[in-house]
Design a protein around this motif. Sequence first.
Motif, PDB file in Angstrom:
ATOM      1  N   GLU A  98      35.668  42.022  29.778  1.00  0.00           N
ATOM      2  CA  GLU A  98      35.772  42.069  31.241  1.00  0.00           C
ATOM      3  C   GLU A  98      35.546  43.478  31.785  1.00  0.00           C
ATOM      4  OE1 GLU A  98      38.638  38.867  29.709  1.00  0.00           O
ATOM      5  OE2 GLU A  98      38.200  40.934  29.220  1.00  0.00           O
ATOM      6  N   VAL A  99      35.923  44.482  31.000  1.00  0.00           N
ATOM      7  CA  VAL A  99      35.762  45.864  31.449  1.00  0.00           C
ATOM      8  C   VAL A  99      34.280  46.198  31.626  1.00  0.00           C
ATOM      9  CG1 VAL A  99      36.136  48.276  30.836  1.00  0.00           C
ATOM     10  CG2 VAL A  99      37.945  46.616  30.494  1.00  0.00           C
ATOM     11  N   ASP A 100      33.439  45.721  30.717  1.00  0.00           N
ATOM     12  CA  ASP A 100      32.001  45.958  30.869  1.00  0.00           C
ATOM     13  C   ASP A 100      31.481  45.331  32.152  1.00  0.00           C
ATOM     14  OD1 ASP A 100      31.600  47.470  28.592  1.00  0.00           O
ATOM     15  OD2 ASP A 100      31.238  45.717  27.343  1.00  0.00           O
ATOM     16  N   THR A 101      31.962  44.173  32.490  1.00  0.00           N
ATOM     17  CA  THR A 101      31.555  43.507  33.727  1.00  0.00           C
ATOM     18  C   THR A 101      32.043  44.290  34.940  1.00  0.00           C
ATOM     19  OG1 THR A 101      31.661  41.386  32.589  1.00  0.00           O
ATOM     20  CG2 THR A 101      31.649  41.325  34.978  1.00  0.00           C
ATOM     21  N   LEU A 102      33.264  44.806  34.875  1.00  0.00           N
ATOM     22  CA  LEU A 102      33.821  45.545  36.004  1.00  0.00           C
ATOM     23  C   LEU A 102      33.133  46.893  36.232  1.00  0.00           C
ATOM     24  CD1 LEU A 102      37.592  44.769  35.483  1.00  0.00           C
ATOM     25  CD2 LEU A 102      36.147  43.981  37.364  1.00  0.00           C
ATOM     26  N   ARG A 103      32.420  47.401  35.235  1.00  0.00           N
ATOM     27  CA  ARG A 103      31.687  48.658  35.439  1.00  0.00           C
ATOM     28  C   ARG A 103      30.589  48.519  36.487  1.00  0.00           C
ATOM     29  NH1 ARG A 103      31.147  49.970  29.219  1.00  0.00           N
ATOM     30  NH2 ARG A 103      33.276  50.642  28.869  1.00  0.00           N
ATOM     31  N   SER A 104      30.159  47.304  36.735  1.00  0.00           N
ATOM     32  CA  SER A 104      29.131  47.090  37.762  1.00  0.00           C
ATOM     33  C   SER A 104      29.718  46.385  38.990  1.00  0.00           C
ATOM     34  CB  SER A 104      27.966  46.298  37.179  1.00  0.00           C
ATOM     35  OG  SER A 104      28.408  45.064  36.668  1.00  0.00           O
ATOM     36  N   HIS A 105      31.000  46.550  39.216  1.00  0.00           N
ATOM     37  CA  HIS A 105      31.671  45.954  40.376  1.00  0.00           C
ATOM     38  C   HIS A 105      31.132  46.568  41.663  1.00  0.00           C
ATOM     39  CE1 HIS A 105      35.024  44.687  42.983  1.00  0.00           C
ATOM     40  NE2 HIS A 105      35.289  43.798  42.046  1.00  0.00           N
ATOM     41  N   PHE A 106      31.095  45.774  42.729  1.00  0.00           N
ATOM     42  CA  PHE A 106      30.555  46.270  43.998  1.00  0.00           C
ATOM     43  C   PHE A 106      31.425  47.344  44.641  1.00  0.00           C
ATOM     44  CE2 PHE A 106      33.469  43.048  45.468  1.00  0.00           C
ATOM     45  CZ  PHE A 106      33.954  43.541  46.668  1.00  0.00           C
ATOM     46  N   CYS A 107      32.700  47.362  44.337  1.00  0.00           N
ATOM     47  CA  CYS A 107      33.611  48.362  44.906  1.00  0.00           C
ATOM     48  C   CYS A 107      33.584  49.619  44.021  1.00  0.00           C
ATOM     49  CB  CYS A 107      35.024  47.794  44.978  1.00  0.00           C
ATOM     50  SG  CYS A 107      36.222  48.938  45.663  1.00  0.00           S
ATOM     51  N   PRO A 108      33.234  50.770  44.603  1.00  0.00           N
ATOM     52  CA  PRO A 108      33.127  51.995  43.801  1.00  0.00           C
ATOM     53  C   PRO A 108      34.406  52.393  43.069  1.00  0.00           C
ATOM     54  CG  PRO A 108      32.215  52.337  45.997  1.00  0.00           C
ATOM     55  CD  PRO A 108      32.874  50.990  45.997  1.00  0.00           C
ATOM     56  N   SER A 109      35.551  52.157  43.669  1.00  0.00           N
ATOM     57  CA  SER A 109      36.793  52.556  42.987  1.00  0.00           C
ATOM     58  C   SER A 109      37.041  51.709  41.746  1.00  0.00           C
ATOM     59  CB  SER A 109      37.981  52.503  43.941  1.00  0.00           C
ATOM     60  OG  SER A 109      38.189  51.191  44.408  1.00  0.00           O
ATOM     61  N   VAL A 110      36.718  50.419  41.811  1.00  0.00           N
ATOM     62  CA  VAL A 110      36.902  49.552  40.642  1.00  0.00           C
ATOM     63  C   VAL A 110      35.913  49.937  39.545  1.00  0.00           C
ATOM     64  CG1 VAL A 110      36.794  47.177  39.790  1.00  0.00           C
ATOM     65  CG2 VAL A 110      37.814  47.661  42.018  1.00  0.00           C
TER      66      VAL A 110
END
Length: 95
Positions: free
Chosen positions: A69-81
């Motif tokens: 999930e962390v790899d997926t969150l690296r491309s999250h639309f929110c810059p802080s996430v």
Amino acid sequence: LGRLALLAPPPAAALACGLAYNLLLRQPAARALIHRPAADADAAAAEDPYVAAEAEPRDCRAFDSCLWEVDTLRSHFCPSVSSLAALFARPFTQS
């Protein structure tokens, strides 16, 4: 926490990333969940051996899994996430 972060609004996803990072800082044995190689995030999610419905923690196969999930969150639309998720790629150091 990783799966929760995928479904949560950005403030909660950022909180989940922070909690997971602190957990890995305090529990070095759990860092294997981050550094376990996976071909790609989609394949890891489809083949994740973790059994979320298991009532007994020792039988849920959590240590056979990885935090894809962390790899997926690296491309999250929110810059802080995405910034917090990028911290997992760096070496863990206790300061």
